[in-house]
Design a protein around this motif. Structure first.
Motif, short mmCIF file in Angstrom:
data_model
loop_
_atom_site.label_atom_id
_atom_site.label_comp_id
_atom_site.label_asym_id
_atom_site.label_seq_id
_atom_site.Cartn_x
_atom_site.Cartn_y
_atom_site.Cartn_z
N ALA A 31 39.36 32.02 31.87
CA ALA A 31 40.08 33.25 31.52
C ALA A 31 41.06 33.64 32.62
O ALA A 31 41.95 34.45 32.41
CB ALA A 31 39.09 34.38 31.29
N TYR A 32 40.88 33.08 33.80
CA TYR A 32 41.72 33.45 34.93
C TYR A 32 42.21 32.18 35.61
O TYR A 32 41.42 31.28 35.89
CB TYR A 32 40.91 34.29 35.92
CG TYR A 32 41.67 34.62 37.17
CD1 TYR A 32 42.67 35.58 37.15
CD2 TYR A 32 41.44 33.94 38.35
CE1 TYR A 32 43.40 35.87 38.28
CE2 TYR A 32 42.16 34.22 39.48
CZ TYR A 32 43.13 35.18 39.44
OH TYR A 32 43.86 35.46 40.55
N ARG A 33 43.51 32.10 35.88
CA ARG A 33 44.05 30.87 36.43
C ARG A 33 44.85 31.08 37.71
O ARG A 33 45.75 30.32 38.04
CB ARG A 33 44.92 30.17 35.39
CG ARG A 33 44.11 29.85 34.19
CD ARG A 33 44.86 29.09 33.14
NE ARG A 33 43.96 28.93 32.02
CZ ARG A 33 43.01 28.02 31.96
NH1 ARG A 33 42.85 27.16 32.93
NH2 ARG A 33 42.22 27.95 30.91
N ASP A 64 46.84 29.55 43.61
CA ASP A 64 48.21 29.45 43.13
C ASP A 64 49.00 30.62 43.70
O ASP A 64 48.62 31.77 43.55
CB ASP A 64 48.18 29.53 41.59
CG ASP A 64 49.55 29.75 40.99
OD1 ASP A 64 50.22 28.75 40.72
OD2 ASP A 64 49.95 30.92 40.81
N ALA A 101 52.51 32.72 43.89
CA ALA A 101 53.76 32.97 43.15
C ALA A 101 54.89 33.16 44.15
O ALA A 101 55.20 34.27 44.55
CB ALA A 101 53.59 34.20 42.27
N ALA A 108 53.13 26.57 47.33
CA ALA A 108 52.84 27.12 45.99
C ALA A 108 51.36 26.98 45.66
O ALA A 108 50.83 27.73 44.84
CB ALA A 108 53.68 26.41 44.94
N THR A 109 50.69 26.00 46.26
CA THR A 109 49.24 25.90 46.11
C THR A 109 48.63 25.84 47.51
O THR A 109 48.98 24.97 48.29
CB THR A 109 48.86 24.62 45.34
OG1 THR A 109 49.59 24.60 44.12
CG2 THR A 109 47.38 24.60 45.04
N HIS A 154 38.07 39.17 40.65
CA HIS A 154 39.47 39.16 40.24
C HIS A 154 40.36 39.83 41.27
O HIS A 154 41.40 39.30 41.68
CB HIS A 154 39.57 39.87 38.88
CG HIS A 154 40.94 39.92 38.32
ND1 HIS A 154 41.82 40.92 38.62
CD2 HIS A 154 41.60 39.09 37.48
CE1 HIS A 154 42.96 40.71 37.98
NE2 HIS A 154 42.85 39.59 37.29
N GLU A 187 43.27 38.02 43.54
CA GLU A 187 44.64 38.53 43.39
C GLU A 187 45.18 39.03 44.73
O GLU A 187 46.36 38.85 45.04
CB GLU A 187 44.66 39.67 42.38
CG GLU A 187 44.70 39.20 40.94
CD GLU A 187 45.93 38.37 40.64
OE1 GLU A 187 47.04 38.91 40.64
OE2 GLU A 187 45.78 37.15 40.43
N ARG A 188 44.30 39.65 45.50
CA ARG A 188 44.72 40.16 46.81
C ARG A 188 45.09 38.99 47.73
O ARG A 188 46.03 39.06 48.50
CB ARG A 188 43.58 40.98 47.41
CG ARG A 188 43.95 41.78 48.63
CD ARG A 188 44.74 43.00 48.27
NE ARG A 188 45.04 43.80 49.46
CZ ARG A 188 45.85 44.83 49.48
NH1 ARG A 188 46.46 45.21 48.39
NH2 ARG A 188 46.07 45.50 50.58
N ARG A 217 46.22 36.07 46.72
CA ARG A 217 47.49 35.55 46.21
C ARG A 217 48.64 36.43 46.68
O ARG A 217 49.71 35.95 47.05
CB ARG A 217 47.47 35.52 44.68
CG ARG A 217 46.48 34.56 44.09
CD ARG A 217 46.60 34.55 42.59
NE ARG A 217 47.88 34.03 42.17
CZ ARG A 217 48.49 34.36 41.02
NH1 ARG A 217 47.92 35.19 40.19
NH2 ARG A 217 49.65 33.83 40.72
N TRP A 218 48.40 37.73 46.64
CA TRP A 218 49.43 38.67 47.07
C TRP A 218 49.72 38.52 48.56
O TRP A 218 50.86 38.49 48.99
CB TRP A 218 48.95 40.08 46.73
CG TRP A 218 49.81 41.17 47.24
CD1 TRP A 218 50.98 41.63 46.70
CD2 TRP A 218 49.58 41.97 48.40
NE1 TRP A 218 51.49 42.65 47.45
CE2 TRP A 218 50.65 42.90 48.50
CE3 TRP A 218 48.58 42.02 49.36
CZ2 TRP A 218 50.74 43.83 49.51
CZ3 TRP A 218 48.68 42.96 50.37
CH2 TRP A 218 49.75 43.85 50.44
#
Lengths: 380, 610
Positions: free
Chosen positions: B37-39, B63, B65, B77-78, B136, B140-141, B143-144
């Protein structure tokens, strides 16, 4: 924020563009899903209606039909509110503020089904003189206008020539502008003007977010010869940046014909013009979107098939054009072949960024407070 | 190349199946990543430490962005990242695993040299982090953090820069003078009352006047103040443990610290008491500018180091600054680079320096650095209960260059509300307040006048002031100010404009809305309406076209006749907009039209009849 959504429809095109101010635009509409169980293609009308409902909108600012092939138009007459006949109107059908079509859509004959209905709608709007942009040299439509008894000058505002920006959008006010590449006029050997397979509508959308411009190239279904013409004309006029792309919507479902003459064994060799377009004008960290079925594996029955997608073409984009192989986004492969989902790309002040399912976008992270390491005793 | 991956693999050597995880947050995170559900990240493997104390770890491919804008830091990017879940009330930590992950970027947590450094993800109390740190949110943090760091945007332009070294060690309060003036003086530490935890004061030995203070004073230090070249903003680090570490850290950032240190030692050679001075322990006050971006100054870091029982001669010897021959000390003739690892035996103890209160510190501590107008001249008329509190509060924020006008004296009952204290009773309020403000903002920054009504001298003070604050609670004084002050109207006007511009464009648009202004009236003269403004205007204002009132059209027509001789339709329209009927009623007809509109005919008929 501007957002692009590409739907998994097999070898067919539909892209939703959500503009910065919330207006919606569609590039092609092809509902390919069949009633059979196990069809992995998405239920396009349901998804689009869901999106409109969430955005509290009932219309599309622009619906562009790049050409009249089934894989770009199927089901359009069942989805949209069409002005030209009562039977295409009714509750729940989203309206089209402006329809974009190439000249062929107005002039073509012997059409059936959705293609015919779209042509009728385009003709109706053109007669009315509003709600339509036809992409062509004005002369191309003269015979039709003469037959209709309309002065071509009275419809000048409905006609957009290649090499021009589409009116009504500006980078400053709308954060977006559209530059038309095709249909274009080229000189034939006999030195008289004629329209070639420029036929379908190719354009570059430029989105501005902050100080960065993100370019998206929508290439309809043109082949490498038409692209070569576009490249030559664009270079001739010094408009090179109009073929720059951060996102490239591939023509013709990842066909080798959009790259070069020969399919190749493992990789299609590009023509000089395609090499320039892909490897020089493209961003290596950008995205290429292939609206197609999954790439066939080598030696399978699908691999022998002449129809796209061609793995040799995909290999060219993956190995020569993009920095990351994963940035070739095949609509029926993302996130996995067993259960494809729409691909969402956000336009940010750093260019195009792929939204990951469930990630909540940039909002989730930005909502929290920035870290201030070492600032816990800030006064020193 | 950093050894972080190897270090973490050594700490978490056991690769286990996701089903074998036991830490609740690790299980939840692995479940999210495996659910599909989350990528935002892919789960690579799960690991566990050999002992239970270090918890469990997930190796992820995150990942990032990044987009197509060219990144300023080497972030891919990864990114391989280890997320570590400790037992017992600690939020998960994220460690980058890539060998060439940039070490010199802001917001990496501190760790001893060579140890892995984790991402600084949150700046809030641990319990608050635990409240929001869902799997989650944490990924996300991360990634940010990575995406913002890639573009050098994680550290906001409005954020103060991180110092190069974290401030730890004994707290030392510096004396009330410029730090450069402390160089080469006899200084000693004196601990304040309150037990062993109380901070030390750094004082000049000559200021220690016998008695208890002198007894309590520590050993005398040989003090050196050294200014280095600027370093880039690379985030916060552990302070160096030895002189060799210090040299290495600066060398790593491309800054030579040996040269300035040697030069400072050689300046000592002129001293009469050199031998004695060199025997004392070394106190180094190191001042380093930190750049926000190349060439852009951002902050000044001052750090103190002392050598405890080791003499400053040892440091000078290690640096090759001075040559020692028995009792003789001399300057070397040729400049030699210091030996490899020199200074490893000179241990440095870090001091947590505290600067005395000043205008600059007051502003920093109030979050008001870089604000315009904080230096403005303020005339305070009345130093009573209200005026004193106002002035003291403003001064604590570093605001104002003050003139105080008051004729009264502080009496005991004033203390109920006044900012001044018991020791000021019987003194002029203006003078006492001026003393206190001086103490806060620096000496002689306050002018004092003891009477407004009789003093003509007040006028130049009032005239020079950018701001006059009337806190006198006196009608005659208000009258005098209204007569004499040139500021009253201007201040009102600027305050209005200031208020309108605050939070642009929302306040402005809200006020327009309250005043019944339509959108068209605002955009009338703009060729292109800025997108940001237009969105707010469309959302909040009446979208109908602006129609000028009859009186406005009459006035505009009269003005046109006066200035241009006639009021044509075109000119009137330019002034009043699309109020066609009113325009027809009041314009001058000078041309007959072949096919006049019915509005025009109606208007002409009405005019002729009238």
């Amino acid at each position: 924020m501007t957002k692009l959504t590409f739907y998994p429809l097999g070898n067919a095109d539909t892209a939703l563009v959500e503009l910065a101010d919330g207006r919606r635009m569609l590039v092609d509409y092809a509902n390919m899903r069949s009633a059979q169980a196990g069809d992995k293609r998405c239920d396009l009308p349901a998804l689009l209606k869901q999106d409109l409902k969430a955005a509290k909108r009932k219309d599309y600012t622009v619906v562009a039909f790049t050409h009249l092939d089934v894989d770009h138009t199927q089901g359009a007459s069942e989805f949209f509110h069409l002005d030209h006949a009562k039977c295409y109107q009714g509750e729940g059908r989203p309206k089209i503020e402006t329809m974009w079509v190439p000249a062929d859509v107005v002039t073509e004959t012997n059409l059936t089904e959705d293609a015919r209905i779209i042509r009728q709608e385009a003709r109706h709007r053109l007669r009315r003189g509003s709600g339509i942009k036809v992409f062509s040299r004005p002369e191309r439509l003269r015979a039709w206008f003469d037959k209709e008894g309309i002065r071509i000058e009275d419809r000048a505002h409905c006609i957009v020539d290649a090499g021009k920006l589409v009116g009504g959008f500006s980078l400053v006010a709308d954060s977006v502008e559209f530059f038309v590449h095709s249909p274009h006029a080229t000189r034939s050997d006999r030195n008289e003007l004629e329209d070639r397979n420029g036929g379908s509508l190719v354009f570059q959308a430029r989105f501005r977010e902050g100080t960065y411009d993100t370019d998206v190239l929508f290439a309809a279904d043109v082949n490498h010869e038409v692209i070569a013409e576009i490249v030559r004309i664009t270079k001739y006029h010094g408009n090179d940046d109009r073929l720059h792309w951060n996102v490239y919507k591939l023509p013709h479902h990842c066909s080798y014909k959009a790259i070069g003459k020969e399919k190749g064994v493992d990789l299609t060799e590009p023509t000089t013009e395609i090499e320039w377009l892909c490897e020089e004008q493209g961003e290596r960290n950008g995205f290429i979107v292939a609206p197609s079925d999954p790439s066939p594996a080598k030696g399978t029955a699908a691999d022998v098939n002449v129809q796209p997608p061609h793995r040799q073409a995909a290999e060219y984009y993956r190995s020569r054009v993009l920095a990351q192989r994963a940035n070739l986004l095949v609509t029926m492969e993302e996130p996995r072949i067993a259960a494809p989902e729409p691909i969402v790309i956000s336009i940010t002040e750093r260019g195009a960024v792929r939204e990951r399912a469930g990630s909540g976008g940039a909002k989730a992270a930005a909502a929290a407070v920035a870290p201030r390491a070492g600032a816990w005793r800030r006064t020193r | 190349m950093n050894p972080w991956r190897a270090a973490l693999e050594a700490q978490y050597p056991l690769v286990i199946a996701a089903g074998g995880l036991s830490h609740r947050a690790a299980i939840a995170t692995a479940a999210l990543l495996r659910s599909g559900a989350y990528r935002g990240a892919q789960l690579v493997e799960c690991r566990r430490s050999a002992g239970a104390a270090l918890g469990e770890a997930l190796w992820l491919d995150v990942d990032v962005a990044i987009g197509q804008l060219e990144a300023v830091n080497n972030i891919r990017a990864t990114e391989p990242v280890a997320v570590i879940f400790y037992d017992g009330g600690t939020p998960p930590a994220a460690y980058p695993l890539r060998e060439d992950f940039p070490e010199r970027v802001p917001h990496l947590n501190m760790s001893p040299p060579g140890f892995p450094r984790s991402l600084c993800l949150y700046e809030m109390p641990v319990e608050d982090v635990l409240r929001i740190a869902t799997p989650h949110a944490v990924i996300e943090r991360i990634r940010w953090w990575l995406a913002e760091t890639a573009h050098g945007k994680l550290h906001g332009d409005d954020q103060p820069l991180d110092p190069l070294f974290c401030p730890i060690g004994e707290t030392v309060i510096l004396p009330d003078e410029d730090i450069v003036a402390l160089a080469e003086h006899d200084l000693a530490f004196v601990q304040g009352p309150g037990g062993p935890a109380a901070p030390f004061h750094l004082v000049r030995v000559k200021d220690l006047q016998g008695g208890s203070a002198a007894q309590k004073a520590t050993e005398r230090y040989a003090t050196m103040v050294v200014l280095t070249d600027a370093v880039p903003h690379v985030g916060i680090n552990m302070p160096p443990a030895t002189l060799a570490d210090l040299i290495a850290i600066y060398a790593d950032l491309g800054v030579d610290v040996v040269g300035p240190l040697r030069a400072a030692f050689r300046r000592w050679t002129g001293r009469q008491d050199l031998a004695d001075f060199l025997e004392r322990p070394w106190l180094l006050l190191l001042v380093t500018p930190i750049q926000r971006s190349p060439g852009v100054p951002g902050a000044l870091m001052t750090r103190g180091f002392q050598t405890g029982n080791v003499s400053s001669a040892a440091a000078a010897r290690a640096l090759g600054a001075l040559l020692f021959h028995g009792n003789l000390v001399s300057r070397p003739i040729t400049e030699m680079p210091p030996e490899e690892g020199a200074g490893a035996d000179v241990a440095l103890m870090t001091l947590d320096l505290q600067f005395p209160m000043s205008r600059r510190l007051a502003r920093l501590a109030s979050g008001r650095i870089d604000r315009d107008g904080d230096d403005r001249e303020i005339a305070l008329v009345g130093a009573g209960a209200l005026g004193s509190q106002l002035a003291m509060t403003a001064a604590r924020m570093g605001i104002g260059t003050w003139s105080i006008i008051d004729h009264d004296f502080l009496l005991p009952h004033n203390l109920a509300r006044h900012a001044l204290l018991r020791r000021h009773v019987g003194i002029s309020k203006a003078m006492a307040l001026a003393c206190e403000l001086d103490a806060m903002l620096g000496p002689r920054s306050v002018k004092v006048l003891c009477d407004l009504a009789i003093a003509r001298e007040a006028e130049p003070l009032l005239a020079a002031a950018d701001l006059v604050l009337d806190v006198s609670a006196s009608v005659p004084t208000a009258r005098i100010l209204a007569l004499r002050s040139r500021h009253a109207t201007r201040t009102r006007l600027f305050r209005l404009v200031d208020r309108l511009l605050e939070g642009w464009p929302d306040t402005f648009v809200a006020m327009c809305r309250a005043a019944g202004v339509t959108r068209s009236a605002i955009v009338k003269d703009m060729e292109v309406v800025p997108f940001a403004l237009d969105r707010v205007l469309r959302a909040h204002l009446d979208d109908t076209p602006y129609r000028a009132a009859e009186a406005e059209v009459v006035t505009a027509a009269a003005w046109l006749r006066r200035t241009r001789g006639k009021a044509t339709y075109r000119d009137l329209k330019a002034l009043c907009g699309e109020s066609r009927e009113a325009l027809y009623r009041h314009m001058d007809y000078e041309r007959t039209q072949a096919r006049p509109s019915w509005r025009r005919l109606d208007a002409m008929r009405a005019r002729d009849a009238g």
